[in-house]
Design a protein around this motif. Sequence first.
Motif, PDB file in Angstrom:
ATOM      1  N   PHE A 106     -13.682   8.366 -11.536  1.00  0.00           N
ATOM      2  CA  PHE A 106     -13.890   7.352 -10.511  1.00  0.00           C
ATOM      3  C   PHE A 106     -14.099   8.046  -9.174  1.00  0.00           C
ATOM      4  N   ASP A 107     -15.111   7.610  -8.421  1.00  0.00           N
ATOM      5  CA  ASP A 107     -15.409   8.192  -7.112  1.00  0.00           C
ATOM      6  C   ASP A 107     -14.571   7.498  -6.046  1.00  0.00           C
ATOM      7  N   LEU A 108     -13.402   8.024  -5.795  1.00  0.00           N
ATOM      8  CA  LEU A 108     -12.496   7.426  -4.824  1.00  0.00           C
ATOM      9  C   LEU A 108     -13.054   7.480  -3.398  1.00  0.00           C
ATOM     10  N   ASP A 109     -13.911   8.437  -3.111  1.00  0.00           N
ATOM     11  CA  ASP A 109     -14.520   8.538  -1.776  1.00  0.00           C
ATOM     12  C   ASP A 109     -15.465   7.384  -1.472  1.00  0.00           C
ATOM     13  N   SER A 110     -15.851   6.626  -2.482  1.00  0.00           N
ATOM     14  CA  SER A 110     -16.764   5.503  -2.264  1.00  0.00           C
ATOM     15  C   SER A 110     -16.043   4.217  -1.871  1.00  0.00           C
ATOM     16  N   VAL A 111     -14.711   4.267  -1.804  1.00  0.00           N
ATOM     17  CA  VAL A 111     -13.908   3.085  -1.527  1.00  0.00           C
ATOM     18  C   VAL A 111     -13.280   3.196  -0.138  1.00  0.00           C
ATOM     19  N   GLU A 112     -13.305   2.088   0.597  1.00  0.00           N
ATOM     20  CA  GLU A 112     -12.705   2.051   1.935  1.00  0.00           C
ATOM     21  C   GLU A 112     -11.186   2.232   1.850  1.00  0.00           C
ATOM     22  N   VAL A 113     -10.636   3.045   2.749  1.00  0.00           N
ATOM     23  CA  VAL A 113      -9.197   3.245   2.843  1.00  0.00           C
ATOM     24  C   VAL A 113      -8.665   2.410   4.010  1.00  0.00           C
ATOM     25  N   VAL A 114      -7.724   1.537   3.714  1.00  0.00           N
ATOM     26  CA  VAL A 114      -7.091   0.694   4.721  1.00  0.00           C
ATOM     27  C   VAL A 114      -5.697   1.260   4.977  1.00  0.00           C
ATOM     28  N   VAL A 115      -5.386   1.556   6.235  1.00  0.00           N
ATOM     29  CA  VAL A 115      -4.077   2.097   6.581  1.00  0.00           C
ATOM     30  C   VAL A 115      -3.161   0.976   7.043  1.00  0.00           C
ATOM     31  N   ILE A 116      -1.953   0.924   6.460  1.00  0.00           N
ATOM     32  CA  ILE A 116      -0.956  -0.040   6.938  1.00  0.00           C
ATOM     33  C   ILE A 116       0.235   0.729   7.490  1.00  0.00           C
ATOM     34  N   ASP A 117       0.827   0.195   8.521  1.00  0.00           N
ATOM     35  CA  ASP A 117       1.931   0.843   9.220  1.00  0.00           C
ATOM     36  C   ASP A 117       3.267   0.491   8.573  1.00  0.00           C
ATOM     37  N   GLY A 118       3.440   0.937   7.350  1.00  0.00           N
ATOM     38  CA  GLY A 118       4.671   0.662   6.622  1.00  0.00           C
ATOM     39  C   GLY A 118       5.890   1.300   7.270  1.00  0.00           C
ATOM     40  N   LYS A 119       5.693   2.348   8.041  1.00  0.00           N
ATOM     41  CA  LYS A 119       6.800   3.006   8.734  1.00  0.00           C
ATOM     42  C   LYS A 119       7.508   2.043   9.684  1.00  0.00           C
ATOM     43  N   ASN A 120       6.743   1.160  10.318  1.00  0.00           N
ATOM     44  CA  ASN A 120       7.309   0.218  11.276  1.00  0.00           C
ATOM     45  C   ASN A 120       7.422  -1.215  10.738  1.00  0.00           C
ATOM     46  N   LEU A 121       6.766  -1.513   9.626  1.00  0.00           N
ATOM     47  CA  LEU A 121       6.817  -2.870   9.079  1.00  0.00           C
ATOM     48  C   LEU A 121       8.080  -3.128   8.281  1.00  0.00           C
ATOM     49  N   TRP A 122       8.542  -2.122   7.566  1.00  0.00           N
ATOM     50  CA  TRP A 122       9.748  -2.300   6.767  1.00  0.00           C
ATOM     51  C   TRP A 122      10.516  -1.060   6.858  1.00  0.00           C
TER      52      TRP A 122
END
Length: 122
Positions: A106-122
């Motif tokens: 699977f070409d993982l580079d073809s998929v958008e990476v969404v960053v979530i701020d889990g450090k501050n969310l929970w």
Amino acid sequence: MAIRGSCHCKKTVFEVTEAPETVTACTCSYCSKSGALWAYYKPDQFKLVTPQEDVATYKWRTFTVKHHFCANCGCSTYGESPDWSTGEPDFDNPQIGVNARLFDDFDLDSVEVVVIDGKNLW
């Protein structure tokens, strides 16, 4: 089209029903240390191919999320949790987070990476 994934030693193998449209990089303490990129699925879209006894589980703090990893090589493979898309746990809508870095062929580079701020969310 189903996609298969496996850990480093191939003792833990899983399948999902389709390719992810996005993957998530979470900054929480667990995810930042594991380095996983998570693709989320409904439980009926996920299948553990290998025996459950080959999988180890880690539950942290609230025990709300089950982080699974290969009991042999230690790769972080998948997790079970409530849906957190609203910022609160929705226990009526469980989800499976699969470590997309483990997808085979699977070409993982073809998929958008969404960053979530889990450090501050929970």
